[in-house]
Design an enzyme around this catalytic site. Structure first.
Site: not given
Ligand code: 8Y4
Length: 279
Positions: A224, A258
């Site tokens: 991210k 995740r």
């Protein structure tokens, strides 16, 4: 001893150690020119690899939730996700989570054998609470401030941690009222979803605050912007940063991580486990 297992209808998932959820991206930008059959075979090969690498859950999504991404129609999302879900359940013995915020996709996925619903909108859209209530599978309630298109424009909180705890309490209450048992709920603070870089790292530093809610914690930091912007790395060069963040989260009690890079994350978590086992 806090949260030890996740009760899935057909197989219970052991959460006494952190588990890895592998990301399978089905948005068209990922593999568009090979035709339907090639796309399906590519997806199944990715799943086979993630299972071999140690993933316990595969998260499949047909809608891009990146900041500024275009919305996907219900028909397109159904066409992308459901055939892949059916094929995975046919070919592999693995839990499959469906990343969606649409009630119609949830209903179809539940009928097709989905093992979990992962909703970045925390079941706030029309019909979603009812769709999940009609099943007995676990669901992940993720926190997001704003909507994907605009969420990174000036996120603001009174107190990031407390505001997210309050949001979780409200969504847990909404689930209970809709007839969803508490034991089915997983919480996720939603890294990158309406949070500044500093807010994301404050969250990562204080993840253990969410253990007061006594529910399993899922976190997604893999590749991210909070990694990329900190390190000034493009998306392909964020593995070391992503692993560091995953371990920091796992040390504070995150139960499900995740990730895109399953093998590397499993290695990192195995090192952490050896430390835990030999204290
Ligand atoms: C590169 C690749 C850069 C991917 C950014 C991204 C979460 C999630 C997403 C999460 C839960 C993403 C669907 C965003 N993030 N679901 N979904 N938790 N539960 N961005 O953190 O991976 S999509």
């Amino acid at each position: 001893m806090q949260v030890n297992y996740l009760n899935c209808p057909n197989s219970s998932l052991d959460l006494s150690t952190p588990q890895v959820m592998g990301i399978l991206n089905l948005t068209p930008d990922s593999f568009s020119d090979g035709g339907k059959y090639m796309q399906l075979e590519h997806a199944l090969a990715q799943v086979e690899r993630m299972i071999a690498d140690g993933a316990s859950i595969i998260d499949i999504g047909g809608e891009s939730t990146r900041p500024g991404a275009a919305e996907v129609s219900e028909a397109d999302e159904l066409a992308r996700v459901i055939p892949v879900l059916i094929a995975i359940k046919q070919r592999f013995n693995i839990l499959v989570s469906i990343d969606t915020s649409k009630a119609a996709v949830m209903n179809a996925a539940i009928t097709a054998g989905a093992d979990m619903i992962n909703d970045v909108a925390a079941l706030q859209n029309e019909g979603c609470l009812a769709a999940v209530a009609q099943s007995n599978i676990p669901l992940c309630l993720m926190h997001m401030q704003g909507l994907p298109r605009t969420m990174q424009n000036n996120p603001s909180y009174q107190h990031v941690i407390n505001d997210i705890v309050t949001f979780f309490q409200q969504r847990i209450e909404a689930c209970l009222s809709a007839g969803i048992a508490r034991e089915r709920i997983i919480l996720d603070p939603g890294f990158g979803f309406g949070k500044t870089l500093a807010q994301n790292y404050h969250l990562l530093a204080n993840l253990s605050a969410f253990s007061q809610l006594k529910l399993p914690l899922l976190i997604g930091v893999s590749r991210k912007s909070m990694i990329g912007n900190l390190l000034n790395r493009d998306v392909k060069q964020r593995l070391a940063g992503s692993l560091s963040a995953a371990i920091i989260a796992a040390q504070q009690g995150a139960n499900i991580i995740r990730v895109h890079d399953v093998a590397a994350t499993v290695d990192a978590l195995t090192v952490l486990q050896a430390v835990t086992d030999n204290q």
